[in-house]
Write a protein that holds these residues in place. Structure first.
Motif, PDB file in Angstrom:
ATOM      1  N   GLY A  83     -15.772  -5.532 -10.401  1.00  0.00           N
ATOM      2  CA  GLY A  83     -16.545  -6.371  -9.500  1.00  0.00           C
ATOM      3  C   GLY A  83     -18.031  -6.170  -9.682  1.00  0.00           C
ATOM      4  N   SER A  84     -18.782  -6.889  -8.861  1.00  0.00           N
ATOM      5  CA  SER A  84     -20.232  -6.831  -8.953  1.00  0.00           C
ATOM      6  C   SER A  84     -20.852  -6.871  -7.569  1.00  0.00           C
ATOM      7  CB  SER A  84     -20.749  -8.019  -9.768  1.00  0.00           C
ATOM      8  OG  SER A  84     -22.156  -8.078  -9.726  1.00  0.00           O
ATOM      9  N   PRO A  85     -21.834  -5.996  -7.328  1.00  0.00           N
ATOM     10  CA  PRO A  85     -22.556  -6.087  -6.059  1.00  0.00           C
ATOM     11  C   PRO A  85     -23.626  -7.172  -6.078  1.00  0.00           C
ATOM     12  CG  PRO A  85     -23.299  -4.178  -7.269  1.00  0.00           C
ATOM     13  CD  PRO A  85     -22.183  -4.797  -8.069  1.00  0.00           C
ATOM     14  N   GLY A  86     -23.845  -7.831  -7.235  1.00  0.00           N
ATOM     15  CA  GLY A  86     -24.763  -8.959  -7.244  1.00  0.00           C
ATOM     16  C   GLY A  86     -25.657  -9.049  -8.455  1.00  0.00           C
ATOM     17  N   PHE A  87     -26.488 -10.082  -8.417  1.00  0.00           N
ATOM     18  CA  PHE A  87     -27.454 -10.367  -9.471  1.00  0.00           C
ATOM     19  C   PHE A  87     -28.853 -10.379  -8.876  1.00  0.00           C
ATOM     20  CE2 PHE A  87     -23.541 -12.160 -11.079  1.00  0.00           C
ATOM     21  CZ  PHE A  87     -23.571 -11.798 -12.413  1.00  0.00           C
ATOM     22  N   GLU A  88     -29.843 -10.202  -9.737  1.00  0.00           N
ATOM     23  CA  GLU A  88     -31.244 -10.227  -9.323  1.00  0.00           C
ATOM     24  C   GLU A  88     -32.032 -11.048 -10.321  1.00  0.00           C
ATOM     25  OE1 GLU A  88     -32.144  -6.075  -9.550  1.00  0.00           O
ATOM     26  OE2 GLU A  88     -31.288  -5.641  -7.588  1.00  0.00           O
ATOM     27  N   GLY A 121     -18.733   3.786 -12.173  1.00  0.00           N
ATOM     28  CA  GLY A 121     -20.190   3.757 -12.215  1.00  0.00           C
ATOM     29  C   GLY A 121     -20.672   2.328 -12.195  1.00  0.00           C
ATOM     30  N   VAL A 122     -21.980   2.159 -12.373  1.00  0.00           N
ATOM     31  CA  VAL A 122     -22.599   0.847 -12.384  1.00  0.00           C
ATOM     32  C   VAL A 122     -23.264   0.624 -13.733  1.00  0.00           C
ATOM     33  CG1 VAL A 122     -24.451  -0.564 -11.378  1.00  0.00           C
ATOM     34  CG2 VAL A 122     -22.958   0.783  -9.889  1.00  0.00           C
ATOM     35  N   VAL A 123     -23.058  -0.578 -14.266  1.00  0.00           N
ATOM     36  CA  VAL A 123     -23.716  -0.986 -15.503  1.00  0.00           C
ATOM     37  C   VAL A 123     -24.686  -2.104 -15.151  1.00  0.00           C
ATOM     38  CG1 VAL A 123     -23.399  -1.944 -17.816  1.00  0.00           C
ATOM     39  CG2 VAL A 123     -21.660  -0.408 -16.853  1.00  0.00           C
ATOM     40  N   ARG A 124     -25.944  -1.899 -15.494  1.00  0.00           N
ATOM     41  CA  ARG A 124     -26.944  -2.954 -15.299  1.00  0.00           C
ATOM     42  C   ARG A 124     -27.080  -3.711 -16.611  1.00  0.00           C
ATOM     43  NH1 ARG A 124     -31.441  -1.120 -11.043  1.00  0.00           N
ATOM     44  NH2 ARG A 124     -30.120   0.281  -9.859  1.00  0.00           N
ATOM     45  N   THR A 125     -27.080  -5.030 -16.492  1.00  0.00           N
ATOM     46  CA  THR A 125     -27.070  -5.887 -17.674  1.00  0.00           C
ATOM     47  C   THR A 125     -28.093  -7.007 -17.530  1.00  0.00           C
ATOM     48  OG1 THR A 125     -24.697  -5.459 -17.920  1.00  0.00           O
ATOM     49  CG2 THR A 125     -25.587  -7.317 -19.132  1.00  0.00           C
ATOM     50  N   ARG A 126     -28.791  -7.294 -18.608  1.00  0.00           N
ATOM     51  CA  ARG A 126     -29.695  -8.447 -18.687  1.00  0.00           C
ATOM     52  C   ARG A 126     -28.926  -9.581 -19.351  1.00  0.00           C
ATOM     53  NH1 ARG A 126     -34.116 -10.910 -16.686  1.00  0.00           N
ATOM     54  NH2 ARG A 126     -35.329 -11.955 -18.273  1.00  0.00           N
ATOM     55  N   TYR A 127     -28.875 -10.732 -18.696  1.00  0.00           N
ATOM     56  CA  TYR A 127     -28.206 -11.916 -19.225  1.00  0.00           C
ATOM     57  C   TYR A 127     -29.263 -12.901 -19.695  1.00  0.00           C
ATOM     58  CZ  TYR A 127     -24.063 -10.190 -16.835  1.00  0.00           C
ATOM     59  OH  TYR A 127     -23.009  -9.411 -16.418  1.00  0.00           O
ATOM     60  N   GLU A 128     -29.042 -13.485 -20.870  1.00  0.00           N
ATOM     61  CA  GLU A 128     -29.922 -14.523 -21.383  1.00  0.00           C
ATOM     62  C   GLU A 128     -29.057 -15.656 -21.902  1.00  0.00           C
ATOM     63  OE1 GLU A 128     -33.650 -15.255 -24.436  1.00  0.00           O
ATOM     64  OE2 GLU A 128     -32.562 -13.370 -24.535  1.00  0.00           O
ATOM     65  N   VAL A 129     -29.363 -16.864 -21.448  1.00  0.00           N
ATOM     66  CA  VAL A 129     -28.640 -18.054 -21.881  1.00  0.00           C
ATOM     67  C   VAL A 129     -29.610 -18.927 -22.658  1.00  0.00           C
ATOM     68  CG1 VAL A 129     -27.307 -20.059 -21.134  1.00  0.00           C
ATOM     69  CG2 VAL A 129     -27.140 -17.908 -19.853  1.00  0.00           C
ATOM     70  N   THR A 130     -29.216 -19.290 -23.879  1.00  0.00           N
ATOM     71  CA  THR A 130     -30.047 -20.141 -24.719  1.00  0.00           C
ATOM     72  C   THR A 130     -29.291 -21.427 -25.052  1.00  0.00           C
ATOM     73  OG1 THR A 130     -29.252 -19.013 -26.716  1.00  0.00           O
ATOM     74  CG2 THR A 130     -31.320 -18.219 -25.761  1.00  0.00           C
ATOM     75  N   ASN A 131     -30.057 -22.467 -25.360  1.00  0.00           N
ATOM     76  CA  ASN A 131     -29.429 -23.706 -25.802  1.00  0.00           C
ATOM     77  C   ASN A 131     -29.325 -23.706 -27.329  1.00  0.00           C
ATOM     78  OD1 ASN A 131     -31.979 -24.461 -26.807  1.00  0.00           O
ATOM     79  ND2 ASN A 131     -32.423 -25.790 -25.057  1.00  0.00           N
TER      80      ASN A 131
END
Length: 153
Positions: A83-88, A121-131
């Motif tokens: 699961g995820s506690p959210g996005f920022e 534990g918690v994994v922090r991830t940066r998401y990038e979406v490109t066209n």
């Protein structure tokens, strides 16, 4: 392939997860249900808008990103994500237009073993979406709760 657990996450690791295209019909159907603004649902109004044509709701872009993420997780097999506690810091940087193909890249920015629950534990991830032109259309940072492999806690 087996799924991924906390021990598999490495700060700095970047993964190309896949892509998904959006048709005009999909864009309009999503917007009619969830974000019925004229530039998402009405071709004539969209043409007169500052977008110059139909564009996807930002929420549709985010939902499409999530679909690519989940498809990849399912392809990887059962793993430790719980699961995820959210996005920022969700940012819509460029409009998504009919026919655009959205590709999702993730980068692990932090791995934090829990101090109170040693099995996760918690994994922090940066998401990038490109066209398809390589233009970044969406970015955000997420936190995922991830189990450790049995016997590693």
């Amino acid at each position: 392939m087996s799924g991924r657990y906390l021990e598999d996450m490495v700060v700095g690791e970047t993964r190309q997860l896949g892509s998904r295209s959006l048709s005009e019909d999909e864009i309009i159907a999503f917007a009619l249900k969830f974000d019925p603004q004229p530039f998402h649902i009405d071709r004539e109004a969209a043409a007169r808008s500052h977008f110059g044509g139909i564009v996807a709701s930002g929420w549709h872009s985010a939902a499409t990103m999530m679909r690519v993420v989940v498809d990849r997780a399912m392809a990887d097999g059962p793993g430790g994500f719980i699961g995820s506690p959210g996005f920022e810091d969700l940012r819509w940087l460029k409009p998504v237009r009919p026919g655009d193909s959205l590709s999702v890249t993730t980068t692990v920015t932090d791995v934090i073993p829990s101090t109170t629950k040693p099995d996760r534990g918690v994994v922090r991830t940066r998401y990038e979406v490109t066209n398809q032109h390589g233009e970044t259309v969406l970015t955000m940072n997420g936190k995922g709760m991830c189990l450790r492999r049995a016997g590693t806690a």
